[in-house]
Design a protein around this motif. Sequence first.
Motif, short mmCIF file in Angstrom:
data_model
loop_
_atom_site.label_atom_id
_atom_site.label_comp_id
_atom_site.label_asym_id
_atom_site.label_seq_id
_atom_site.Cartn_x
_atom_site.Cartn_y
_atom_site.Cartn_z
N GLU A 61 8.39 7.32 -11.79
CA GLU A 61 9.30 8.18 -12.55
C GLU A 61 10.70 7.58 -12.62
N GLU A 62 11.17 7.03 -11.54
CA GLU A 62 12.51 6.44 -11.54
C GLU A 62 12.57 5.17 -12.38
N MET A 63 11.52 4.38 -12.40
CA MET A 63 11.50 3.19 -13.25
C MET A 63 11.48 3.56 -14.72
N ALA A 64 10.77 4.61 -15.08
CA ALA A 64 10.80 5.09 -16.46
C ALA A 64 12.17 5.64 -16.82
N ASN B 181 0.86 -1.18 0.00
CA ASN B 181 0.00 0.00 0.00
C ASN B 181 0.90 1.24 0.00
N VAL B 182 1.46 1.53 -1.17
CA VAL B 182 2.43 2.61 -1.30
C VAL B 182 1.69 3.94 -1.33
N PRO B 183 2.12 4.95 -0.55
CA PRO B 183 1.48 6.27 -0.62
C PRO B 183 1.57 6.86 -2.02
N GLU B 184 0.68 7.76 -2.31
CA GLU B 184 0.60 8.33 -3.65
C GLU B 184 1.89 9.05 -4.04
N GLU B 185 2.44 9.82 -3.12
CA GLU B 185 3.65 10.57 -3.45
C GLU B 185 4.83 9.64 -3.71
N ALA B 186 4.99 8.61 -2.87
CA ALA B 186 6.07 7.64 -3.08
C ALA B 186 5.85 6.84 -4.35
N GLN C 29 5.24 15.47 14.04
CA GLN C 29 6.06 15.69 12.84
C GLN C 29 6.53 14.40 12.17
N ASN C 30 6.71 13.35 12.97
CA ASN C 30 7.31 12.15 12.38
C ASN C 30 6.36 11.37 11.48
N ALA C 31 5.13 11.83 11.31
CA ALA C 31 4.22 11.16 10.36
C ALA C 31 4.64 11.41 8.92
N SER C 32 5.44 12.45 8.70
CA SER C 32 5.94 12.75 7.35
C SER C 32 7.43 13.03 7.42
N PHE C 33 8.18 12.07 7.97
CA PHE C 33 9.63 12.21 8.11
C PHE C 33 10.28 12.20 6.72
N MET C 34 11.19 13.17 6.48
CA MET C 34 11.84 13.30 5.17
C MET C 34 13.31 12.93 5.31
N ASP C 35 13.67 11.80 4.74
CA ASP C 35 15.07 11.38 4.72
C ASP C 35 15.78 12.03 3.54
N HIS C 36 17.02 12.45 3.75
CA HIS C 36 17.77 13.13 2.68
C HIS C 36 17.99 12.23 1.46
N TYR C 37 18.18 10.94 1.68
CA TYR C 37 18.44 10.03 0.56
C TYR C 37 17.16 9.72 -0.20
N LEU C 38 16.10 9.35 0.52
CA LEU C 38 14.85 8.99 -0.16
C LEU C 38 14.16 10.23 -0.74
N ASP C 39 14.24 11.35 -0.02
CA ASP C 39 13.60 12.59 -0.45
C ASP C 39 12.10 12.38 -0.69
N THR C 40 11.52 11.49 0.11
CA THR C 40 10.10 11.15 0.02
C THR C 40 9.55 11.00 1.45
N PRO C 41 8.39 11.53 1.76
CA PRO C 41 7.86 11.42 3.14
C PRO C 41 7.64 9.97 3.54
#
Length: 786
Positions: free
Chosen positions: A430-433, A419-424, A605-617
């Motif tokens: 995009e990366e697979m394309a 159940n991947v979030p919409e943004e992820a 705040q941690n419900a949308s934690f942003m990692d620098h590598y993933l750059d995705t909540p």
Amino acid sequence: PTFDDMSGLLGRASGLLSRQLPRTSLHRVPQPHSALRLLCSSGSSSSDGDGDGKDGDVTAKRGELTSADEPVEATVVVTSEAESSESSLMSIDPSNISALPPVLVFPFPTRPLFPGVYQPAEVTNDALAKALLTVKASQLPYIGVFLPKEGHEEVSGGVGDLDASDDGAEVAEVIAGGTGDGGGGGSGVGGGSEETAVSGAADGALAPPAPLLDVASLHEVGTLAQVTRLTQTPRGVQLLLLGHKRVRLGRPVQTSPVILARVEEAADELDDAAGGGPSLSKAYAMEVMQTIKEILKLNPFFKEQMQMILERSEIHEAGKLADFGAALTTADAQELQEVLATLNVTARIEKTLLLLKKELELSRLQSQISKQVEDKISANQRRYMLMEQLKQIKKELGLERDDKDALLQKFADRIKELNVPEEASKVIDEEMAKIGTLESASSEFNVTRNYLDWLTSLPWGIHSEENFELSRAEKILAEEHYGLEDVKERILEFIAVGALVGSTQGKIICFVGPPGVGKTSIGKSIARALGREFYRFSVGGLTDVAEIKGHRRTYVGAMPGKLIQCLKATGAANPVVLIDEIDKLGRGYQGDPASALLEVLDPSQNASFMDHYLDTPVDLSKILFLCTANDSGTIPGPLLDRMEVVRLSGYILDEKMQIANQYLIPAAKKQMGLEEGTMQLPDDAIASLIRWYCREAGVRNLQKHVERICRKVALKVVQASQAAEAQAAEAAEEAGATGSAAPEGAAEGAAARATLLGRGRRSLTRLLSAALGVGVGFALGGGGLF
């Protein structure tokens, strides 16, 4: 006038014409003059001409020398020919070497030229290049090719093998002036101009003639060669020579700036048939052919060279076969000159056979070296080729697709059930394309592949099944920890709220207490009681923010932070994460990790934690965070404000005794391999141990002392057991020797074992008393150790 008078007049006119030729500059190559072409005209004449000059043939006739040192002058004789309606020049037959005029001597330092063999060459010497141009323009383009003697190869500058020439090498330039003797009308190639201007010479000064080599520096036997091709280059001329016949170098006619000399044929010497010569030559010839065949099998280069020579020559005769075989070898120039100078056919072919045998051994050695090198790399190459063939076969059969397609399919299969979030999900698409358009060997392909691997490996929407049964949780907590009533009550409250709400939200609980009170171990028990996955990492001394929030993907070897690694390792979005030693966070030039933890430990705040590598909540709100600290005073205030603090003050004497009896002693005995009943530690001994030696708040030092006692007991048990077995073996041997005395020996062995066991007990009592620092009587007051 008579015929002789006309010949003399024309000879003097030719000499006068040659002396009055215009001067030429250093870079100008003069065209062949008619007077120079007279040298190569026919020597035959006819005395019945009509003298009207309509139909005539120009010939060259050598004049008589006034002395032995004077060069030969050419006089002109005009004859008429009734068969020809136009005047023409008649060529001399090159097979009749005795009738040839003086030829240009060409010193070739690389290797001798054999008859019937082609040889390319390059000439950068100015005077020699001009002479070769003149020879090529004549109707008799033949020169004498001679090898310089050993030690004189460097003197012949400006002449070399075309294949071995170096574009950057300095070449010697010979500036010619006059005919060498300063006299008039010298006839012959290269003597056309009286002097040559030197570029940069002051006041028109002339450079003296510089000869290439003198005749004494050349070998006597050489080859009469035909200039089949000649091309002018910015450096000089390039020419292709074809060997014609063996010749001997005769008397020089001109020595400067180039050498002109007479040559005579060096004919082959055939052995007498009666002496067995032809049969011996035939045997040598057959052996030469066999050797050449063996060389061709080992060295393909000789096959091309042999093919080129066979197209232009015949080698049926033994002499020609000897020349052909010697020309194939890569022998030294002086060795090849010996073959060329040998006129006896049998001796020549014998020397050629020797050179071919050396070449055969060299080819075998080269083939052996090549095989050794190929064997070293053939294993990897063979495996690579087989793998490529297997891959292609599987692809044709539809059993395997391309690596890129298989990679994309693997990523798609991973997220199919998630159940991947919409943004992820948008980022993953995009990366697979993007990866579908990249080359597999590019660095961007590897970066994108690693990024997709992390994105598709996270447990999007996967949660561990929680157990809200309070009795079960209470039982698990009681099995692993004694006391800690406040902590256990807080965990039970957390489970009870989850049972009422239907799900548990992440909380941040901080255990503060002295070392050894069970702060870290309580985290494992909580995860077990809740039925969640457990992950622990320590932040003591941490100074890099990237350990918490990850690296940017632009860095080489970039990775996500510890929290994203936690989700991938546990495979669940709601694990129990223990952050150990949070009061010992460091601070360096890479940033402040305590400030980075504010986002992680803030429930809002941690419900949308942003990692620098993933750059995705990423949602961290379902994680139960547990922190440990020894002193809450060193924890930054904003960070401490986000945590629920639970203090663990320590254990009293009774609690430590219960912990020792219920947890520490059984665990130590199991760790040391001691069986039940082997050792018993009374309560008064444990109390003394705690009161006098383990007075800290925790039980870590008490655990060390218990383990030390168990190790001592293990040593004594093994020593006693091994000693008893040794005595039993000795008793069995004695019983076998005496026969009837066996029962008595068995009884004595049993008595000895009983005595030894009693001694072991007393020794163990003394050892324990020494380890505990108490008296023996006190240690035995509670009923003894056994």
